[in-house]
Design a protein around this motif. Structure first.
Motif, PDB file in Angstrom:
ATOM      1  N   ASP A 237       0.823  -1.212   0.000  1.00  0.00           N
ATOM      2  CA  ASP A 237       0.000   0.000   0.000  1.00  0.00           C
ATOM      3  C   ASP A 237       0.853   1.258   0.000  1.00  0.00           C
ATOM      4  O   ASP A 237       0.578   2.218  -0.726  1.00  0.00           O
ATOM      5  CB  ASP A 237      -0.928   0.013   1.218  1.00  0.00           C
ATOM      6  CG  ASP A 237      -2.030  -1.028   1.107  1.00  0.00           C
ATOM      7  OD1 ASP A 237      -2.228  -1.532  -0.011  1.00  0.00           O
ATOM      8  OD2 ASP A 237      -2.666  -1.338   2.121  1.00  0.00           O
ATOM      9  N   ILE A 238       1.894   1.265   0.826  1.00  0.00           N
ATOM     10  CA  ILE A 238       2.748   2.450   0.924  1.00  0.00           C
ATOM     11  C   ILE A 238       3.531   2.673  -0.366  1.00  0.00           C
ATOM     12  O   ILE A 238       3.643   3.800  -0.864  1.00  0.00           O
ATOM     13  CB  ILE A 238       3.701   2.329   2.126  1.00  0.00           C
ATOM     14  CG1 ILE A 238       2.898   2.474   3.417  1.00  0.00           C
ATOM     15  CG2 ILE A 238       4.820   3.355   2.069  1.00  0.00           C
ATOM     16  CD1 ILE A 238       3.701   2.300   4.672  1.00  0.00           C
ATOM     17  N   HIS A 243       4.386   5.785  -5.179  1.00  0.00           N
ATOM     18  CA  HIS A 243       4.540   5.770  -6.635  1.00  0.00           C
ATOM     19  C   HIS A 243       3.552   6.732  -7.284  1.00  0.00           C
ATOM     20  O   HIS A 243       3.919   7.548  -8.146  1.00  0.00           O
ATOM     21  CB  HIS A 243       4.322   4.354  -7.149  1.00  0.00           C
ATOM     22  CG  HIS A 243       4.216   4.237  -8.641  1.00  0.00           C
ATOM     23  ND1 HIS A 243       5.249   4.567  -9.489  1.00  0.00           N
ATOM     24  CD2 HIS A 243       3.182   3.822  -9.440  1.00  0.00           C
ATOM     25  CE1 HIS A 243       4.874   4.359 -10.740  1.00  0.00           C
ATOM     26  NE2 HIS A 243       3.622   3.916 -10.736  1.00  0.00           N
ATOM     27  N   GLU A 244       2.299   6.681  -6.842  1.00  0.00           N
ATOM     28  CA  GLU A 244       1.259   7.506  -7.452  1.00  0.00           C
ATOM     29  C   GLU A 244       1.473   8.990  -7.166  1.00  0.00           C
ATOM     30  O   GLU A 244       1.118   9.844  -7.977  1.00  0.00           O
ATOM     31  CB  GLU A 244      -0.120   7.058  -6.956  1.00  0.00           C
ATOM     32  CG  GLU A 244      -0.513   5.676  -7.485  1.00  0.00           C
ATOM     33  CD  GLU A 244      -1.836   5.184  -6.914  1.00  0.00           C
ATOM     34  OE1 GLU A 244      -2.319   5.790  -5.924  1.00  0.00           O
ATOM     35  OE2 GLU A 244      -2.377   4.198  -7.453  1.00  0.00           O
ATOM     36  N   SER A 245       2.056   9.298  -6.007  1.00  0.00           N
ATOM     37  CA  SER A 245       2.295  10.701  -5.658  1.00  0.00           C
ATOM     38  C   SER A 245       3.596  11.247  -6.248  1.00  0.00           C
ATOM     39  O   SER A 245       3.860  12.442  -6.198  1.00  0.00           O
ATOM     40  CB  SER A 245       2.333  10.864  -4.129  1.00  0.00           C
ATOM     41  OG  SER A 245       3.494  10.245  -3.592  1.00  0.00           O
ATOM     42  N   GLY A 246       4.423  10.339  -6.807  1.00  0.00           N
ATOM     43  CA  GLY A 246       5.708  10.751  -7.345  1.00  0.00           C
ATOM     44  C   GLY A 246       6.814  10.730  -6.308  1.00  0.00           C
ATOM     45  O   GLY A 246       7.991  10.970  -6.617  1.00  0.00           O
ATOM     46  N   VAL A 345       5.681  14.190   3.952  1.00  0.00           N
ATOM     47  CA  VAL A 345       7.087  14.456   3.664  1.00  0.00           C
ATOM     48  C   VAL A 345       7.896  14.472   4.960  1.00  0.00           C
ATOM     49  O   VAL A 345       8.968  13.876   5.050  1.00  0.00           O
ATOM     50  CB  VAL A 345       7.233  15.807   2.927  1.00  0.00           C
ATOM     51  CG1 VAL A 345       8.702  16.109   2.657  1.00  0.00           C
ATOM     52  CG2 VAL A 345       6.445  15.782   1.613  1.00  0.00           C
ATOM     53  N   TYR A 346       7.353  15.154   5.960  1.00  0.00           N
ATOM     54  CA  TYR A 346       8.060  15.314   7.238  1.00  0.00           C
ATOM     55  C   TYR A 346       8.361  13.953   7.876  1.00  0.00           C
ATOM     56  O   TYR A 346       9.449  13.723   8.402  1.00  0.00           O
ATOM     57  CB  TYR A 346       7.193  16.152   8.176  1.00  0.00           C
ATOM     58  CG  TYR A 346       7.842  16.500   9.500  1.00  0.00           C
ATOM     59  CD1 TYR A 346       8.562  17.677   9.657  1.00  0.00           C
ATOM     60  CD2 TYR A 346       7.713  15.655  10.593  1.00  0.00           C
ATOM     61  CE1 TYR A 346       9.149  18.016  10.869  1.00  0.00           C
ATOM     62  CE2 TYR A 346       8.301  15.969  11.808  1.00  0.00           C
ATOM     63  CZ  TYR A 346       9.018  17.151  11.942  1.00  0.00           C
ATOM     64  OH  TYR A 346       9.599  17.465  13.146  1.00  0.00           O
ATOM     65  N   SER A 347       7.378  13.057   7.823  1.00  0.00           N
ATOM     66  CA  SER A 347       7.519  11.757   8.488  1.00  0.00           C
ATOM     67  C   SER A 347       8.050  10.678   7.553  1.00  0.00           C
ATOM     68  O   SER A 347       8.370   9.574   7.995  1.00  0.00           O
ATOM     69  CB  SER A 347       6.157  11.309   9.020  1.00  0.00           C
ATOM     70  OG  SER A 347       5.238  11.103   7.946  1.00  0.00           O
ATOM     71  N   ASN A 348       8.097  11.001   6.241  1.00  0.00           N
ATOM     72  CA  ASN A 348       8.443   9.995   5.233  1.00  0.00           C
ATOM     73  C   ASN A 348       7.494   8.802   5.331  1.00  0.00           C
ATOM     74  O   ASN A 348       7.889   7.645   5.230  1.00  0.00           O
ATOM     75  CB  ASN A 348       9.893   9.525   5.374  1.00  0.00           C
ATOM     76  CG  ASN A 348      10.369   8.760   4.152  1.00  0.00           C
ATOM     77  OD1 ASN A 348       9.862   8.955   3.049  1.00  0.00           O
ATOM     78  ND2 ASN A 348      11.329   7.863   4.332  1.00  0.00           N
ATOM     79  N   TRP A 349       6.215   9.113   5.565  1.00  0.00           N
ATOM     80  CA  TRP A 349       5.173   8.086   5.690  1.00  0.00           C
ATOM     81  C   TRP A 349       3.987   8.583   4.878  1.00  0.00           C
ATOM     82  O   TRP A 349       3.417   9.625   5.177  1.00  0.00           O
ATOM     83  CB  TRP A 349       4.792   7.915   7.162  1.00  0.00           C
ATOM     84  CG  TRP A 349       3.973   6.695   7.435  1.00  0.00           C
ATOM     85  CD1 TRP A 349       2.617   6.589   7.397  1.00  0.00           C
ATOM     86  CD2 TRP A 349       4.455   5.402   7.803  1.00  0.00           C
ATOM     87  NE1 TRP A 349       2.235   5.317   7.712  1.00  0.00           N
ATOM     88  CE2 TRP A 349       3.339   4.567   7.970  1.00  0.00           C
ATOM     89  CE3 TRP A 349       5.732   4.870   8.011  1.00  0.00           C
ATOM     90  CZ2 TRP A 349       3.450   3.222   8.336  1.00  0.00           C
ATOM     91  CZ3 TRP A 349       5.841   3.553   8.377  1.00  0.00           C
ATOM     92  CH2 TRP A 349       4.719   2.736   8.540  1.00  0.00           C
ATOM     93  N   SER A 350       3.612   7.839   3.855  1.00  0.00           N
ATOM     94  CA  SER A 350       2.729   8.403   2.832  1.00  0.00           C
ATOM     95  C   SER A 350       1.242   8.194   3.048  1.00  0.00           C
ATOM     96  O   SER A 350       0.441   8.580   2.213  1.00  0.00           O
ATOM     97  CB  SER A 350       3.103   7.803   1.468  1.00  0.00           C
ATOM     98  OG  SER A 350       2.932   6.399   1.497  1.00  0.00           O
ATOM     99  N   SER A 351       0.847   7.577   4.139  1.00  0.00           N
ATOM    100  CA  SER A 351      -0.577   7.311   4.329  1.00  0.00           C
ATOM    101  C   SER A 351      -1.021   7.694   5.739  1.00  0.00           C
ATOM    102  O   SER A 351      -0.216   8.017   6.603  1.00  0.00           O
ATOM    103  CB  SER A 351      -0.870   5.829   4.065  1.00  0.00           C
ATOM    104  OG  SER A 351      -0.126   5.010   4.957  1.00  0.00           O
TER     105      SER A 351
END
Length: 490
Positions: A237-238, A243-246, A345-351
């Motif tokens: 999922d991540i 990938h989808e967000s670039g 971005v801050y957490s490097n966690w996309s969800s």
């Protein structure tokens, strides 16, 4: 009904069937999930064995409204309904439990017997039954392993680290890139192919030691797992979200991963500290995010509010925190797009959700759930000095045992605020009984809570060794019968 499975396409369709008096079993599945496919075969045969129940199939990702209504966050997932209400649920590929739960809600094939896989009827056929048995073995095996979790040995740690570092981009998956053995692994392979990066892979099905060891080593309970320059990026999922967000492309770019068919770009000098300028947050936003993260010892960034979650994943984390009985604050990321995008971005966690404890990112729904099941979440909370809140029930239990004889009254023994309380105080003093007291007029929470706790609607209330004796009338009756002192000294 006739023993068939119906594919449903709308929530209204589900509501209509669930609203009937008949038993209803829903299977939330995904076409890319092998476990879903195997369980669906069993699901179909169960519909033949239990023709008086409705068997509905829902493609979880295609029907988010239905999935959210039943708090579905993983597949396969089963919901058992009866008389218009949810009776039970089952998450994961557990054939025996599915059969038994269906029998429980719809009535056993043979009364008095559990509907184990071996008794599902000849309709299942040997191939399906064999698959069911294998799934059952795997389920039991995984449960046994989760109960016995020895620490990683030095040699295994070294081997895992060597495997992770063996390629700049390394994928631990089920099967091989040419022949993935699960839909999650296939999706990540497709993403990496689209990103045009070279990557190494390891088939975790070929080595049980690596498969189980890596879960603990990475503190990530599922596969696939994607690493870049030795750093875990996440699971399916991540990786898809990045990938989808670039963002995934930028991560590869920042780590100097060559794109197939492109020359390696030289450093233009615009990047700062290894973070590309496009992901570098403004000082103001970074400061605001840091302040939000540290605004509470336990901080949850979620969709919606704790009392009104807007997604099943957020709801699950809220439930876990409430089960752990810890105080927490939350931030609804749907109300602030700057925070929503910036925190990724801050957490490097996309969800989302994202749970933080004392400013440190713990993870999302799956990780928090796994940590709760293993007891690790409780250990982290205790280790950081975050103790469970005392519930009202805990407080009441402490109060009623704070003295061998304790009187909950209006006012104090020297200044009662009602005649009933005054009478009980006088009766206890006449009998020479020492007692503690609590003025329920000073604490509305205790005043209302004790009524429900004791199932006694009025005051005063007299307790002896944590047990309710009664109110004014009972105390006076005991005194008049000469039983009060003996009752309070047994």
């Amino acid at each position: 009904m006739g023993g068939s499975v119906k594919d449903v396409k709308s929530k209204s369709e589900v509501d209509e069937v669930v609203g009937t008096a008949s038993p209803v079993i829903l299977h939330f599945w995904a076409s890319w999930c092998e476990a879903s496919k195997h369980m669906d075969q069993l699901f179909s045969h169960l519909s033949t064995d239990f023709p008086h129940a409705h068997f509905l199939r829902v493609e979880a990702e295609e029907q988010p409204q239905i999935s959210e209504a039943y708090s579905v966050s993983a597949v396969p997932f089963f919901v058992f309904c009866k008389d218009g209400k949810t009776f039970d649920t089952l998450e994961g590929a557990d054939p025996s439990s599915l059969a038994n739960k269906v029998a429980k809600v719809a009535g056993s094939i043979n009364p008095g017997e559990a509907a184990s896989p071996a008794s599902l009827g000849m309709a299942a056929g040997p191939a399906v039954l064999e698959t069911v048995k294998e799934l059952a073995k795997e389920h039991v095996s995984s449960k046994e392993k989760s109960q016995i979790q020895p620490g990683l040995s030095g040699p295994l740690k070294k081997r895992l680290q060597q495997l992770i570092d063996s390629h700049p981009v390394m994928l631990f998956m089920k099967g091989t890139p040419e022949e993935p053995k699960c839909g999650f692994s296939r999706k990540v392979v497709d993403v990496l192919t689209e990103e045009k990066v070279k990557f190494g892979s390891f088939d975790i099905l070929s080595d049980l030691e690596v498969r189980d060891g890596l879960k603990k080593f990475s503190n990530w309970p599922t596969f696939p797992q994607l690493y870049c320059k030795g750093e875990l990026l996440g699971g399916c999922d991540i990786v898809i979200a990045m990938h989808e967000s670039g963002e995934l492309h930028k991560v590869f770019e920042d780590h100097g991963i060559n794109i197939i068919g492109e020359a390696k770009e030289t450093d233009s000098g615009n990047a700062k500290g290894g973070i590309s300028s496009s992901t570098d947050l403004s000082t103001t936003l970074a400061s605001r995010l840091e302040s939000l993260i540290n605004s509470s010892p336990v901080m949850l960034f979620m969709k919606g509010k704790p009392d009104e979650p807007k997604c099943g994943f957020s709801r699950k984390v809220v439930e876990i925190l409430r089960q752990e009985n810890v105080p927490f604050e939350s931030f609804d990321i749907l109300t602030d797009e700057e925070v929503r995008q910036g925190l990724k971005v801050y957490s490097n966690w996309s969800s989302y959700p994202q749970l933080y404890i004392k400013g440190e990112l713990i993870g999302g729904s799956d990780i928090v759930l796994e940590m709760q099941k293993s007891g690790e979440l409780k250990k982290i909370l205790h280790g950081k000095g975050i103790l469970p809140q005392e519930t009202l029930q805990d407080r009441l239990k402490k109060l009623i045992t704070s003295s061998p004889v304790i009187l909950f009254m209006k006012g104090t023994p020297d200044a009662p605020k009602c005649g009933f309380s005054s009478k009980v105080v006088n009766a206890l003093r006449e009998e020479g009984v020492s007692f503690g007291s609590f003025d329920i007029l000073t604490d509305e929470e205790v005043r209302q809570g004790l009524k429900s706790f004791s199932n006694w609607p009025t005051y005063p209330q007299l307790y002896y060794k944590g047990e309710l004796i009664g109110g004014c009338d009972i105390v006076l009756e005991l005194r008049n019968n000469g039983e009060l002192k003996s009752t309070l000294s047994e």
